[in-house]
Design a protein around this motif. Structure first.
Motif, PDB file in Angstrom:
ATOM      1  N   CYS A  65       0.847  -1.203   0.000  1.00 46.59           N
ATOM      2  CA  CYS A  65       0.000   0.000   0.000  1.00 46.59           C
ATOM      3  C   CYS A  65       0.878   1.248   0.000  1.00 46.59           C
ATOM      4  O   CYS A  65       0.621   2.203  -0.740  1.00 46.59           O
ATOM      5  CB  CYS A  65      -0.894   0.039   1.245  1.00 46.59           C
ATOM      6  SG  CYS A  65      -2.181  -1.203   1.252  1.00 46.59           S
ATOM      7  N   ASN A  66       1.889   1.240   0.860  1.00 47.39           N
ATOM      8  CA  ASN A  66       2.767   2.408   0.947  1.00 47.39           C
ATOM      9  C   ASN A  66       3.501   2.645  -0.368  1.00 47.39           C
ATOM     10  O   ASN A  66       3.686   3.790  -0.789  1.00 47.39           O
ATOM     11  CB  ASN A  66       3.800   2.217   2.065  1.00 47.39           C
ATOM     12  CG  ASN A  66       3.156   2.198   3.443  1.00 47.39           C
ATOM     13  OD1 ASN A  66       1.944   2.356   3.579  1.00 47.39           O
ATOM     14  ND2 ASN A  66       3.958   1.993   4.476  1.00 47.39           N
ATOM     15  N   GLU A  67       3.911   1.578  -1.015  1.00 47.07           N
ATOM     16  CA  GLU A  67       4.644   1.717  -2.270  1.00 47.07           C
ATOM     17  C   GLU A  67       3.754   2.295  -3.371  1.00 47.07           C
ATOM     18  O   GLU A  67       4.173   3.186  -4.104  1.00 47.07           O
ATOM     19  CB  GLU A  67       5.191   0.347  -2.709  1.00 47.07           C
ATOM     20  CG  GLU A  67       6.363  -0.131  -1.873  1.00 47.07           C
ATOM     21  CD  GLU A  67       7.622   0.687  -2.094  1.00 47.07           C
ATOM     22  OE1 GLU A  67       7.681   1.843  -1.612  1.00 47.07           O
ATOM     23  OE2 GLU A  67       8.551   0.181  -2.758  1.00 47.07           O
ATOM     24  N   ALA A  68       2.531   1.780  -3.468  1.00 50.63           N
ATOM     25  CA  ALA A  68       1.608   2.291  -4.498  1.00 50.63           C
ATOM     26  C   ALA A  68       1.128   3.690  -4.138  1.00 50.63           C
ATOM     27  O   ALA A  68       0.715   4.460  -4.990  1.00 50.63           O
ATOM     28  CB  ALA A  68       0.409   1.359  -4.645  1.00 50.63           C
ATOM     29  N   GLY A  69       1.221   4.000  -2.834  1.00 47.56           N
ATOM     30  CA  GLY A  69       0.714   5.287  -2.381  1.00 47.56           C
ATOM     31  C   GLY A  69      -0.793   5.291  -2.269  1.00 47.56           C
ATOM     32  O   GLY A  69      -1.468   6.193  -2.772  1.00 47.56           O
ATOM     33  N   ILE A  70      -1.326   4.254  -1.602  1.00 47.82           N
ATOM     34  CA  ILE A  70      -2.761   4.287  -1.288  1.00 47.82           C
ATOM     35  C   ILE A  70      -2.952   4.059   0.199  1.00 47.82           C
ATOM     36  O   ILE A  70      -2.140   3.418   0.864  1.00 47.82           O
ATOM     37  CB  ILE A  70      -3.606   3.244  -2.072  1.00 47.82           C
ATOM     38  CG1 ILE A  70      -3.040   1.835  -1.904  1.00 47.82           C
ATOM     39  CG2 ILE A  70      -3.718   3.606  -3.531  1.00 47.82           C
ATOM     40  CD1 ILE A  70      -3.978   0.776  -2.464  1.00 47.82           C
ATOM     41  N   ASP A  71      -4.039   4.574   0.694  1.00 47.31           N
ATOM     42  CA  ASP A  71      -4.382   4.453   2.100  1.00 47.31           C
ATOM     43  C   ASP A  71      -4.630   2.979   2.427  1.00 47.31           C
ATOM     44  O   ASP A  71      -5.472   2.328   1.801  1.00 47.31           O
ATOM     45  CB  ASP A  71      -5.652   5.280   2.356  1.00 47.31           C
ATOM     46  CG  ASP A  71      -6.123   5.183   3.791  1.00 47.31           C
ATOM     47  OD1 ASP A  71      -5.319   4.867   4.681  1.00 47.31           O
ATOM     48  OD2 ASP A  71      -7.328   5.444   4.017  1.00 47.31           O
ATOM     49  N   ALA A  72      -3.918   2.468   3.423  1.00 48.21           N
ATOM     50  CA  ALA A  72      -4.059   1.050   3.773  1.00 48.21           C
ATOM     51  C   ALA A  72      -5.444   0.748   4.345  1.00 48.21           C
ATOM     52  O   ALA A  72      -5.935  -0.376   4.221  1.00 48.21           O
ATOM     53  CB  ALA A  72      -2.970   0.653   4.760  1.00 48.21           C
ATOM     54  N   ILE A  73      -6.070   1.722   4.964  1.00 49.69           N
ATOM     55  CA  ILE A  73      -7.415   1.495   5.503  1.00 49.69           C
ATOM     56  C   ILE A  73      -8.402   1.307   4.349  1.00 49.69           C
ATOM     57  O   ILE A  73      -9.181   0.358   4.311  1.00 49.69           O
ATOM     58  CB  ILE A  73      -7.844   2.664   6.420  1.00 49.69           C
ATOM     59  CG1 ILE A  73      -6.932   2.709   7.664  1.00 49.69           C
ATOM     60  CG2 ILE A  73      -9.305   2.522   6.825  1.00 49.69           C
ATOM     61  CD1 ILE A  73      -7.166   3.923   8.566  1.00 49.69           C
ATOM     62  N   GLU A  74      -8.346   2.225   3.378  1.00 58.00           N
ATOM     63  CA  GLU A  74      -9.205   2.077   2.199  1.00 58.00           C
ATOM     64  C   GLU A  74      -8.922   0.764   1.474  1.00 58.00           C
ATOM     65  O   GLU A  74      -9.838   0.052   1.053  1.00 58.00           O
ATOM     66  CB  GLU A  74      -8.976   3.233   1.208  1.00 58.00           C
ATOM     67  CG  GLU A  74      -9.576   4.554   1.584  1.00 58.00           C
ATOM     68  CD  GLU A  74     -11.100   4.583   1.591  1.00 58.00           C
ATOM     69  OE1 GLU A  74     -11.738   3.760   0.911  1.00 58.00           O
ATOM     70  OE2 GLU A  74     -11.647   5.439   2.296  1.00 58.00           O
ATOM     71  N   ALA A  75      -7.628   0.476   1.312  1.00 61.00           N
ATOM     72  CA  ALA A  75      -7.254  -0.717   0.553  1.00 61.00           C
ATOM     73  C   ALA A  75      -7.747  -1.974   1.254  1.00 61.00           C
ATOM     74  O   ALA A  75      -8.314  -2.869   0.623  1.00 61.00           O
ATOM     75  CB  ALA A  75      -5.739  -0.756   0.367  1.00 61.00           C
TER      76      ALA A  75
END
Lengths: 575, 575
Positions: B345-355
């Motif tokens: 998630c951090n690498e793609a740059g998306i919120d881990a909660i949303e993901a």
């Protein structure tokens, strides 16, 4: 029509109710608006437990009047989040009316989808499973239903998209000559799918014609009505060319959506025009036909059966908006490709306007190239195949835009714009923004006023939209087609006379207009409570920024000016 | 901090402004709310031309106070459609403050994305292209930026998801020990992407410390503040276990989201608990560490570096909410799997909660099985690979739910619920529904009041949420961490003293509380104009219908009762 059928779709039970005196005064879009406001929590999930799917004929649905029998389908829209009514032709409406049923109301929802059929006849109303219909395309579903319920049953169903609860799912109603008529807009097919119902069947074999208040007067008004319609040159034109007749006009005006609304004129417009279609229908023969009614007895007869080079039916009826969105908007200029794309939308059970707009956005995002007809067909096939991309497209243009991070998304209130770019037909922009329906040409199409009001100007557009929205609301509540406009212009008293003959009500034309106002006010109240009032939506930003070739105009009616629409003085004179 | 940097991202020009007297009184979340209301049309497209991306430190951001220097990122949210502020640690905030910059405001938008870097130092503010950064994951972007701008630069960037303008895109800020701190919520990474900016770099080498109104008093209040924090047992606990400390507690309370919020207790909770993580960090050694500050000088030091069995860093810092959503919520009980999912998630740059919430919905829809860790990793890799499914997940749980026709979607106002199921912690439900932020635990986390207010009861929840929301708004405006709560309880006068020492303002604690009220009122006004006021949203329907095991409670605080939150009497006594 004094009964309402309520179905508890979770428990599978059906109850028939007698209408209250108040409910007897409502029909079609009006009844839907009233029931939504009374019974549906505005903030509910459109595909959840508390939304209702309402099927209702108009007040004149059980009469012999030309075009009467159109059916209104309604509920809270998965696309707009607001009140939605979608009007559809075909045979189901009149059969439901003959059964004396004012509305079918589908409530609650089962946990999962198992294909069920709601069967309604004079003797019984029941819900039963037909598991073999699961994920059937629309044509196959109708074929199976026809086998089981016979040639005279009125049929309505959803395709795979509705079962999958996709937001752009439509409802299909069968009409004359194998026509598939769509209640396309608003995603109401997903609401039917959420209720776990694949099809609704009306068997009116033992029904008797409605008792009219004054049958003789009804025959008179019906005759006058048909005469006025037949005298109008537009009717003759529609009979010949159907709705595709306007494609050349829209191309000339520069409002034909081309390559994701980046131009208003299409180089290959002639190849997909009404004239070309009419010629092909004539020369190809076989199953091809034109001048069909969508409801028996209609004198306008704007429907057609389009056939391929071998004379085999491709799609019936092919219509302007679908040609524009699936043709010019995708840079596709081959009418056979367009017809097949339209057919694929109908088979999956998704709105062709949403689908065309969504594929246009996907093309701009680089998913496929503009003009790639085979790629577009593949995308539409993917809807029924349940691929991620198919699901995206089947969710409509707004979701497609979100998923592709798009900024040029032709939608208002989450619903795709039909085939009239508002930058060069500004009145329709007022309708798109202020109608409780979101972007919907049937809510008040300013194309009609393009002769009287400069389509590129800002003057008079708000007033024109108001007038057109009112008329649409009235007709959708009576169960008549929008194409009966000539009667509004030449003999507005006819509508009071119709209601008088049917119910004995004594209504002036002003009273009839009040029906329209009541509809719009009720829908607006529901939308205000749902958070989707006209205060929060404008045309897409790019339409205020990018000039539209060839007229090179931007949309420039301020939002505040449009919001005046419900406060401007009622227009003078006739509609 | 008396300057604001305005960037016209379409033209590529940068302008430095001096703050007005009024602007000098605002900071962080407060400043963002004021600028949104003043400058951003509420109905605008979040990734369009008229939204602004605002970066602002809090009022105390340039002091030595513990936790000071947190950065607020704000704009109109692609997820909620309303005002959004996301607070983040890391080094960029303090460096920006040292440069005397109160806010960076990114305006307008270029047509396309070409990776650009906004560089800000004492001498210059400029925007330039670094095309080789295109579609780089976050760690690689930081590595490249570090090479070019040196060890001491404060770095902030987006991953591929932000470039793709996906609605769940986050912003990353680099912190001590290679930490990646995320401004995760609200999709603001998509807004930065829409501005065509890949990274922001603060070079404070020639900056001087801020001139304080009373440096001696600041040292005193800073000492008192740190002492109170250090004396609190929770601080010691956070130092040892970090935020994962609460996982066992949440599991015991029955609020740990499990298998798409279908249970509140996870069979394998122990395997992903704070204690397990702390032990692994100790026994695995290598790069693994705990008790790190996210901003230098913080005495709470709740951050960690989690490493794999070979001692190689997997993710830093690993936090409770991400473990819950990517672990229990997906039925994944292997902490190494969870850490890798978090890293992806951090690498793609998306919120881990949303993901995590989106993958949970996808699992329930049958896209992959619950517990399929490799499948989940593949989905997250697909975000950066630009597949349709990757784009769906990267658009967050609401869009994922729409695309899969899902009815069990754990979101409020379009934003995923964090790791606290409101059915068994009812106070947080009030926050999810009534906060201008949508479902966001950092807007007012009732876990803290679970000892004083029965988490299963309905009494006192509205009042507790109000209190917590106010406190969050204050801290987010001062630039302090939510974990400084002990000071609110034991010495609320400290906050007035801090502002007095920094600015010479003479504020009582009641005055400080008014800052919080002002923030919330301003955000609510923006949201009301954007059509996303608290009138239109409730917890998801299934939470009012399905009892949550093991407590078997449903959410039963009526919407009307929750809407009272802004009218209830201010809570007595301390926060």
């Amino acid at each position: 029509m004094n009964k309402m059928v309520r179905v508890d779709t979770r428990r599978g039970t059906v109850r028939v109710e007698r209408c209250s005196d108040q409910e007897l005064r409502w029909g079609g879009r009006n009844l839907i608006a009233k029931l939504l406001l009374r019974e549906v929590p505005p903030a509910c999930d459109p595909i959840g437990l508390y939304n209702k799917l309402i099927i209702s004929g108009g007040l004149l649905g059980d009469t012999i009047l030309a075009t009467a029998g159109r059916l209104s389908i309604g509920g809270k829209s998965p696309l707009t989040g607001g009140a939605k009514e979608s009007s559809v032709g075909g045979e189901a409406g009149r059969k439901m009316a003959r059964l004396g049923i004012k509305a079918v109301i589908l409530e609650d929802a089962p946990a999962d989808f198992t294909p069920r059929v709601l069967f309604i006849s004079k003797k019984e109303c029941r819900l039963f499973e037909m598991p073999d219909l699961g994920r059937f395309v629309v044509s196959e579903t109708f074929r199976k239903l026809r086998e089981r319920f016979g040639d005279e049953a009125g049929l309505m169903c959803i395709g795979p998209a509705g079962e999958m609860r996709l937001s752009a799912a439509s409802l299909a109603v069968q009409g004359e000559g194998g026509q598939v008529r769509l209640a396309g807009r608003g995603g109401l097919g997903a609401v039917l799918g959420a209720k776990g119902i694949k099809a609704v069947v009306f068997d009116d074999r033992e029904a008797k014609p409605a008792e009219l208040y004054d049958a003789k007067k009804m025959r008179e008004v019906s005759r006058d009505f048909s005469r006025i319609l037949l005298q109008d040159p537009k009717t003759e034109n529609r009979h010949k060319y159907g709705t595709p007749a306007v494609l050349s006009l829209c191309n000339e005006l520069g409002i034909l959506p081309t390559r994701n609304f980046s131009a208003g004129r299409f180089e290959r417009a002639e190849d997909i025009s009404g004239e070309t279609i009419a010629n092909l229908i004539k020369t190809r023969g076989g199953e091809a036909r034109r001048g069909l009614p969508c409801i028996r007895g209609c004198v306008i007869r704007c429907a057609n059966v389009f056939a391929d080079a071998q004379g085999r039916k491709t799609v019936a009826s092919i219509q302007y908006e679908n040609i524009a969105l699936l043709g010019a908007n995708l840079n596709i200029g081959d009418i056979d490709d367009v017809a097949e794309l339209n057919h694929l939308c109908n088979e999956a059970g998704i709105d062709a306007i949403e689908a065309g707009a969504a594929i246009g956005v996907a093309m701009e995002a680089g998913v496929l190239a503009f003009g790639d007809a085979e790629g577009a067909k593949d995308l539409l096939r993917q809807v029924g195949q349940d691929t991620p991309l198919g699901r995206i497209i089947g969710s409509g243009v707004y979701i497609t835009g979100k998923v592709f991070g798009a900024r040029r998304v032709p939608a208002v209130k989450g619903q795709a714009m039909p085939a009239y770019d508002p930058r060069a037909l500004k009145g329709i922009g007022v309708t798109y923004v202020t109608s409780p329906m979101g972007a919907d040409h049937t809510a008040g199409n300013a194309l009609e006023t393009a002769g009287a009001v400069d389509p590129l100007g800002t003057q008079g557009q708000v007033e024109a939209s108001r007038r057109l929205q009112l008329r649409a609301a009235i007709l959708d509540s009576l169960g008549l087609c929008l194409f009966v406009r000539p009667a509004f212009v030449k003999a507005p008293d006819l509508f009071g006379r119709m209601l008088q003959a049917r119910y004995g009500w004594d209504l002036t034309f002003e009273d009839v207009q009040r029906i329209g106002l009541d509809v719009l006010e009720t829908e607006r109240e529901f939308n205000a409570r749902a958070g989707v009032s006209e205060d929060f939506f404008d045309v897409p930003e790019f339409m205020r920024e990018e000039p539209l070739p060839p007229r090179n105009s931007v949309y420039d009616i301020p939002l505040k000016e449009m919001q005046r629409v419900w406060n401007v003085k009622p227009p003078k004179g006739v509609f």
